[in-house]
Design a protein around this motif. Structure first.
Motif, PDB file in Angstrom:
ATOM      1  N   TYR A  76      19.156  23.763  77.858  1.00  0.00           N
ATOM      2  CA  TYR A  76      18.918  24.052  79.273  1.00  0.00           C
ATOM      3  C   TYR A  76      20.178  24.640  79.880  1.00  0.00           C
ATOM      4  CZ  TYR A  76      17.970  23.034  84.230  1.00  0.00           C
ATOM      5  OH  TYR A  76      17.786  23.116  85.581  1.00  0.00           O
ATOM      6  N   VAL A  77      20.038  25.828  80.470  1.00  0.00           N
ATOM      7  CA  VAL A  77      21.136  26.493  81.165  1.00  0.00           C
ATOM      8  C   VAL A  77      20.701  26.598  82.626  1.00  0.00           C
ATOM      9  CG1 VAL A  77      22.631  28.512  81.262  1.00  0.00           C
ATOM     10  CG2 VAL A  77      21.658  27.812  79.071  1.00  0.00           C
ATOM     11  N   PRO A  78      21.149  25.665  83.468  1.00  0.00           N
ATOM     12  CA  PRO A  78      20.698  25.658  84.857  1.00  0.00           C
ATOM     13  C   PRO A  78      21.058  26.951  85.585  1.00  0.00           C
ATOM     14  CG  PRO A  78      21.967  23.678  84.356  1.00  0.00           C
ATOM     15  CD  PRO A  78      22.114  24.609  83.194  1.00  0.00           C
ATOM     16  N   TYR A  79      20.184  27.341  86.476  1.00  0.00           N
ATOM     17  CA  TYR A  79      20.414  28.494  87.335  1.00  0.00           C
ATOM     18  C   TYR A  79      20.063  28.060  88.748  1.00  0.00           C
ATOM     19  CZ  TYR A  79      20.460  33.307  88.957  1.00  0.00           C
ATOM     20  OH  TYR A  79      20.765  34.464  89.621  1.00  0.00           O
ATOM     21  N   ARG A  96      16.772  16.285  70.784  1.00  0.00           N
ATOM     22  CA  ARG A  96      17.005  17.712  70.553  1.00  0.00           C
ATOM     23  C   ARG A  96      17.255  18.492  71.849  1.00  0.00           C
ATOM     24  NH1 ARG A  96      14.917  20.192  65.658  1.00  0.00           N
ATOM     25  NH2 ARG A  96      14.940  18.599  64.060  1.00  0.00           N
ATOM     26  N   PHE A  97      17.567  17.791  72.919  1.00  0.00           N
ATOM     27  CA  PHE A  97      17.851  18.432  74.199  1.00  0.00           C
ATOM     28  C   PHE A  97      19.366  18.565  74.400  1.00  0.00           C
ATOM     29  CE2 PHE A  97      19.055  17.950  78.678  1.00  0.00           C
ATOM     30  CZ  PHE A  97      18.418  19.052  79.221  1.00  0.00           C
ATOM     31  N   LEU A  98      19.788  19.767  74.758  1.00  0.00           N
ATOM     32  CA  LEU A  98      21.190  20.035  75.053  1.00  0.00           C
ATOM     33  C   LEU A  98      21.277  20.759  76.390  1.00  0.00           C
ATOM     34  CD1 LEU A  98      22.005  21.428  71.517  1.00  0.00           C
ATOM     35  CD2 LEU A  98      22.687  19.195  72.379  1.00  0.00           C
ATOM     36  N   ARG A  99      22.443  20.694  76.982  1.00  0.00           N
ATOM     37  CA  ARG A  99      22.653  21.362  78.275  1.00  0.00           C
ATOM     38  C   ARG A  99      23.939  22.173  78.196  1.00  0.00           C
ATOM     39  NH1 ARG A  99      21.328  18.911  83.874  1.00  0.00           N
ATOM     40  NH2 ARG A  99      22.241  20.451  85.258  1.00  0.00           N
ATOM     41  N   PHE A 104      27.932  31.569  78.505  1.00  0.00           N
ATOM     42  CA  PHE A 104      29.201  31.704  77.778  1.00  0.00           C
ATOM     43  C   PHE A 104      29.514  30.460  76.953  1.00  0.00           C
ATOM     44  CE2 PHE A 104      29.700  34.524  81.480  1.00  0.00           C
ATOM     45  CZ  PHE A 104      29.836  35.727  80.805  1.00  0.00           C
ATOM     46  N   ALA A 105      28.934  29.329  77.304  1.00  0.00           N
ATOM     47  CA  ALA A 105      29.174  28.079  76.580  1.00  0.00           C
ATOM     48  C   ALA A 105      28.330  27.968  75.311  1.00  0.00           C
ATOM     49  CB  ALA A 105      28.887  26.887  77.490  1.00  0.00           C
ATOM     50  N   LEU A 106      27.338  28.837  75.159  1.00  0.00           N
ATOM     51  CA  LEU A 106      26.409  28.709  74.029  1.00  0.00           C
ATOM     52  C   LEU A 106      27.044  28.846  72.647  1.00  0.00           C
ATOM     53  CD1 LEU A 106      23.290  30.520  75.459  1.00  0.00           C
ATOM     54  CD2 LEU A 106      23.582  28.083  75.031  1.00  0.00           C
ATOM     55  N   PRO A 107      27.888  29.835  72.397  1.00  0.00           N
ATOM     56  CA  PRO A 107      28.438  29.935  71.033  1.00  0.00           C
ATOM     57  C   PRO A 107      29.145  28.663  70.565  1.00  0.00           C
ATOM     58  CG  PRO A 107      28.858  31.964  72.231  1.00  0.00           C
ATOM     59  CD  PRO A 107      28.310  30.969  73.222  1.00  0.00           C
ATOM     60  N   ARG A 112      29.228  23.708  67.355  1.00  0.00           N
ATOM     61  CA  ARG A 112      29.431  22.261  67.234  1.00  0.00           C
ATOM     62  C   ARG A 112      28.191  21.586  66.667  1.00  0.00           C
ATOM     63  NH1 ARG A 112      31.277  22.591  72.503  1.00  0.00           N
ATOM     64  NH2 ARG A 112      29.525  21.321  73.181  1.00  0.00           N
ATOM     65  N   LEU A 113      27.030  22.016  67.122  1.00  0.00           N
ATOM     66  CA  LEU A 113      25.784  21.427  66.644  1.00  0.00           C
ATOM     67  C   LEU A 113      25.596  21.714  65.152  1.00  0.00           C
ATOM     68  CD1 LEU A 113      23.264  19.849  67.360  1.00  0.00           C
ATOM     69  CD2 LEU A 113      22.182  22.004  67.983  1.00  0.00           C
ATOM     70  N   VAL A 114      25.815  22.932  64.745  1.00  0.00           N
ATOM     71  CA  VAL A 114      25.689  23.290  63.331  1.00  0.00           C
ATOM     72  C   VAL A 114      26.668  22.480  62.493  1.00  0.00           C
ATOM     73  CG1 VAL A 114      26.027  25.145  61.634  1.00  0.00           C
ATOM     74  CG2 VAL A 114      24.760  25.593  63.744  1.00  0.00           C
ATOM     75  N   ASN A 115      27.886  22.324  62.956  1.00  0.00           N
ATOM     76  CA  ASN A 115      28.878  21.527  62.227  1.00  0.00           C
ATOM     77  C   ASN A 115      28.477  20.065  62.150  1.00  0.00           C
ATOM     78  OD1 ASN A 115      30.504  23.741  61.719  1.00  0.00           O
ATOM     79  ND2 ASN A 115      31.760  23.410  63.530  1.00  0.00           N
ATOM     80  N   ASP A 116      27.842  19.554  63.214  1.00  0.00           N
ATOM     81  CA  ASP A 116      27.433  18.148  63.245  1.00  0.00           C
ATOM     82  C   ASP A 116      26.265  17.843  62.321  1.00  0.00           C
ATOM     83  OD1 ASP A 116      29.392  17.575  65.059  1.00  0.00           O
ATOM     84  OD2 ASP A 116      28.051  17.447  66.791  1.00  0.00           O
TER      85      ASP A 116
END
Length: 124
Positions: A76-79, A96-99, A104-107, A112-116
Motif C-alpha cells: 500500500y502506497v498511500p496517496y 503479506r501486507f506491506l506499506r 521511491f521506497a519500493l526498491p 529487504r523482503l526478497v532477502n528475508d
C-alpha cells in the motif's frame, strides 16, 4: 515483470504508451475490475499463482484487498487524494501486507523482503 491495470482499455493503453514503460513488462493486462477472481485468472494464464506476485497500489479496496484475498503480496502506497468509495480498513495484521511511504521506497522494501524470505516474485 507483469503489469495489471483496471479501467477503460483505451484510457489505460494511452497512459502506458505515454509513460514510455511498455518495454519494461513481459505482459500487460487491462481488466474491467480488479478483484480476487481477476487476479486468479491472470496468474493462472501466466502459469503461476498469486502467491508469487505483488500488487502495488494506493487503493485499499480495489488494489490491496483483492490481492491479499487471492493469496498474493500487497504494498500500500498511500496517496492523499483517494476517492471516498475506495477507503477501507488498513489490513496491517495480514502477513503479506506491506506499506511504503512513496514509490521511491519500493526498491529497498522489495529487496529487504526478497532477502528475508528468499524469493517472492517469479520473473520470466
Amino acid at each position: 515483470m507483469h503489469l495489471k491495470l483496471e479501467s477503460k482499455l483505451f484510457e489505460q493503453e494511452r497512459k502506458i504508451a505515454q509513460s514510455g514503460m511498455p518495454g519494461s513488462f513481459h505482459n500487460i493486462e487491462i481488466v474491467a475490475q480488479k478483484n480476487t477472481k481477476s487476479y486468479e485468472v491472470v496468474f493462472h494464464r501466466l502459469g503461476t499463482s498469486p502467491a508469487c506476485g505483488m500488487m502495488i497500489g494506493n487503493s485499499l479496496l480495489s488494489d490491496i484487498s483483492p490481492m491479499l484475498e487471492a493469496g498474493g503480496w500487497a504494498v500500500y502506497v498511500p496517496y492523499p487524494l483517494v476517492w471516498e468509495l475506495e477507503n477501507a480498513e488498513v489490513p496491517s495484521s495480514r502477513k503479506r501486507f506491506l506499506r511504503a511511504q512513496d514509490l521511491f521506497a519500493l526498491p529497498d522494501l522489495i529487496e529487504r523482503l526478497v532477502n528475508d524470505i528468499g524469493h517472492i516474485l517469479e520473473v520470466s
